[in-house]
Design an enzyme around this catalytic site. Structure first.
Site, mmCIF file in Angstrom:
data_model
loop_
_atom_site.group_PDB
_atom_site.id
_atom_site.type_symbol
_atom_site.label_atom_id
_atom_site.label_comp_id
_atom_site.label_asym_id
_atom_site.label_seq_id
_atom_site.Cartn_x
_atom_site.Cartn_y
_atom_site.Cartn_z
ATOM 1 N N SER A 157 0.898 -1.300 0.060
ATOM 2 C CA SER A 157 0.006 -0.068 0.022
ATOM 3 C C SER A 157 0.827 1.346 -0.138
ATOM 4 O O SER A 157 1.580 1.486 -0.850
ATOM 5 C CB SER A 157 -0.781 -0.228 1.250
ATOM 6 N N ASP A 252 -10.400 -3.788 -4.461
ATOM 7 C CA ASP A 252 -9.132 -2.723 -3.837
ATOM 8 C C ASP A 252 -9.469 -1.472 -4.783
ATOM 9 O O ASP A 252 -9.139 -1.541 -5.906
ATOM 10 C CB ASP A 252 -7.876 -3.295 -3.701
ATOM 11 N N HIS A 282 -8.140 -5.022 -0.285
ATOM 12 C CA HIS A 282 -6.991 -4.343 0.122
ATOM 13 C C HIS A 282 -6.723 -4.805 1.389
ATOM 14 O O HIS A 282 -7.584 -4.912 2.278
ATOM 15 C CB HIS A 282 -7.176 -2.799 0.139
#
Length: 318
Positions: A157, A252, A282
């Site tokens: 991320s 996501d 995610h």
């Protein structure tokens, strides 16, 4: 594709507990969220390592912590890992299980960097610290893994964003040489209107509103969000970067920009291994012991990192 059963069950439990959406939380509440999720899962079973050491890397703010996890097997390289959390949340202890698992599965000495967080330390504090952590590890690669050991950057991320950013900087500054970059659902751009941001089925643990909240804390000035050190997808060229392993999740908001980054890398001649984990959301990669998709993602990274590392017999752990 539908979410896998474990992810759907986790989302249902969170909904039943009436947790506030992340973007409605204070920074303090958001920082407690990973701890709450960990508490729900129960104490993790930590894989053994030969050594676990905490060090401090200097920076203009007085320094930040790194944790070094040396596997109890032949050390095949050094992997610098940047944690996720939208540049706002995340801490070393929350990545201990993942770091140890990566050390065991890859044979790398894993260096987890606890870079400065926004909003107290907005952009470019995080990429500056990420570079300092890479430089610190590069100076100690021989001590950790022996002469000529390969050096890898990785992250998930926001941490995937930082891994991509430092890989570009290492190319532009002529080193340190990187054997690979591992980008797990990376934030590579600040365009919050891509289709994956708008799809209703992607508004789960992290959704479009969450990403708006993160970006507003991390880099409040929208005019600067196109700088490659903030949005590595905006770099003029991706040629000359190290081989990449790119993981994305089907559910996501960041899916489209991660996959576009992989395509651009490949078009620039960079060797790329990319996979969409279609039934995951995610955050799945870091949820070892909670989501089975985590083990699948780690196995994918280890399998494709293997040929880029030193042979297993090169150096036994000390």
């Amino acid at each position: 594709m539908a979410l896998d059963e474990a992810t759907r069950a986790l989302c249902e439990r969170m909904a039943a507990q009436r947790w506030k959406p992340l973007h409605e939380m204070t920074v303090g509440e958001a920082r407690a969220l990973p701890r709450d999720l960990a508490a729900e899962a129960g104490p993790p079973s930590l894989p053994p390592v030969a050594r676990a050491e905490d060090h401090r890397v200097p920076n203009p703010g007085g320094g930040f912590a790194v944790r070094v996890l040396v596997p109890d097997r032949a050390v095949r390289g050094v992997l610098v890992y940047y944690h996720g959390g939208g540049w706002v949340i995340g801490e070393l202890e929350q990545y201990e299980l993942l770091g140890r698992t990566l050390a065991r599965e890859t044979g790398c000495a894993v260096v987890i960097a606890e870079y400065r967080l926004a909003p107290e330390h907005p952009y470019p504090a995080a990429p500056d610290d990420a570079w300092a952590a890479l430089s610190w590890a590069a100076e100690r690669t021989e001590a950790l893994a022996g002469p000529g050991a390969p050096l890898v950057v990785a992250g998930d991320s926001a941490g995937g964003n930082l891994a991509a950013v430092v890989a570009q900087r290492a190319r532009d500054e002529g080193g340190p040489e990187l054997a690979a970059q591992v980008l797990v659902y990376p934030a590579t751009d600040a365009d919050l209107d891509r289709p994956s941001y708008r799809e209703p089925e992607n508004q789960l643990l992290v959704g479009r509103d969450s990403m708006i909240w993160f970006w507003n804390h991390y880099l409040p000035d929208p005019a600067r969000r196109t700088e490659p050190a903030a949005a590595p997808l905006r770099a003029e060229t991706l040629a000359g970067l190290p081989p990449a392993i790119v993981l994305t999740a089907g559910h996501d908001p960041l899916r489209d920009e991660g996959e576009e980054y992989a395509r651009r890398l490949e078009a620039a001649g960079v060797p790329v291994r990319a996979k969409r984990f279609a039934d995951q959301m995610h955050g799945f990669f870091t949820m070892a012991g909670v989501l089975p998709g985590s083990a699948a993602g780690i196995a994918y990274v280890a399998r494709h990192l293997d040929p880029l590392l030193r042979p297993e017999t090169a150096k036994e752990s000390q």
